[in-house]
Design an enzyme around this catalytic site. Structure first.
Site, mmCIF file in Angstrom:
data_model
loop_
_atom_site.group_PDB
_atom_site.id
_atom_site.type_symbol
_atom_site.label_atom_id
_atom_site.label_comp_id
_atom_site.label_asym_id
_atom_site.label_seq_id
_atom_site.Cartn_x
_atom_site.Cartn_y
_atom_site.Cartn_z
ATOM 1 N N LYS A 1 -10.416 -0.751 7.567
ATOM 2 C CA LYS A 1 -9.327 -0.536 8.201
ATOM 3 C C LYS A 1 -9.775 -0.170 9.597
ATOM 4 O O LYS A 1 -10.567 0.885 9.806
ATOM 5 C CB LYS A 1 -8.324 0.508 7.549
ATOM 6 N N ARG B 1 0.794 10.196 1.309
ATOM 7 C CA ARG B 1 1.417 10.967 2.095
ATOM 8 C C ARG B 1 2.805 11.695 1.540
ATOM 9 O O ARG B 1 3.272 12.840 2.088
ATOM 10 C CB ARG B 1 1.916 10.156 3.424
ATOM 11 N N THR C 1 -4.018 6.436 2.308
ATOM 12 C CA THR C 1 -4.249 7.777 2.620
ATOM 13 C C THR C 1 -4.851 8.531 1.561
ATOM 14 O O THR C 1 -4.617 9.554 0.993
ATOM 15 C CB THR C 1 -3.018 8.556 3.074
ATOM 16 N N GLU D 1 0.844 -1.402 -0.147
ATOM 17 C CA GLU D 1 -0.027 0.051 -0.067
ATOM 18 C C GLU D 1 0.924 1.297 -0.010
ATOM 19 O O GLU D 1 1.765 1.463 0.978
ATOM 20 C CB GLU D 1 -0.975 0.077 1.109
#
Ligand code: 3PG
Length: 214
Positions: A131, A47, A71, A43
């Site tokens: 998640k 960011r 994110t 993943e």
């Protein structure tokens, strides 16, 4: 790729390395280190500015890896992830607008949840892989067990992240409702910057051996 097949792969591999990558040049060495460590999934988080290009490189040059985008906070992130070849998206929180955008784009999506209300909202939006974040700070395994009890029959599965590492991943994976765990401990940003690919590979292999996945 249909959600079922993406989530089946994640559930089989049981560990998802979460990565903040500073340079797209590191994408293929990272991919190769994970492959050498026996973990063909990653993943890449939005960011850093290099995320989209890194996803594109892994998706096009290492198609044997299931690459996802993390994110994902905006519809722009979501569309960039799709355009770069991400096979799934993950977010720390639950934003109905992003979930709708992921559904429209056919991108399997894992929103973040922290409470019972979040889980119900996610289920109402059609999400069943969630998640749980930030896991350790929220109470970890005990909290997941408590939360999973009333929702087990819905088919919901959790992918906890936040404070997970080689020392506690086995206790998480012993929980039936936990499909897989995620975390940054395998591919740390400073190790990638220093080109410590063997260390990353070794941590990956150690985790895979611990849970018998791969
Ligand atoms: C994530 O987004 O999944 C988390 O930042 C991972 O948390 P960790 O750095 O504690 O593994």
């Amino acid at each position: 790729m249909p959600s079922d097949s993406v989530f089946d792969t994640i559930s089989r591999l049981r560990i998802v390395p979460v990565v903040a990558i500073d340079s797209a040049e590191a994408a293929l060495p990272l991919a190769d280190a994970l492959l050498a460590g026996g973990l063909p999934v990653v993943e890449i988080t939005f960011r850093t500015a290099a995320a989209a290009e890194a996803i594109e490189k892994i998706s096009s040059k290492r198609p044997e890896i299931l690459v996802g985008a993390g994110t994902v906070l905006t519809t722009e992130n979501l569309e960039a992830a799709r355009d770069c070849g991400a096979k799934f998206g993950v977010a720390p929180g639950l934003n109905p607008e992003i979930v709708a955008c992921a559904n429209e784009n056919g991108l399997p999506f894992v929103p973040g949840v922290a409470t019972a209300s979040d889980i119900e909202c996610a289920l109402s939006l059609g999400c069943t892989m969630l998640k749980f974040f930030p896991s350790e700070a929220l109470g970890g395994v005990a909290m997941i067990n408590a939360l999973a009890a009333p929702y087990g029959h819905t088919g919901v599965r959790f992918m906890p992240t936040g404070g997970i590492n080689a020392g506690n991943l086995e206790s998480y994976l012993a929980v039936e409702a936990v499909a897989a765990v995620g975390g940054t401990w395998i591919a740390k940003q400073n190790d990638m910057a220093a080109g410590k690919w063997r260390e990353i590979s070794n941590r990956c292999r150690a985790a895979v051996d611990m849970v018998g996945s791969g």
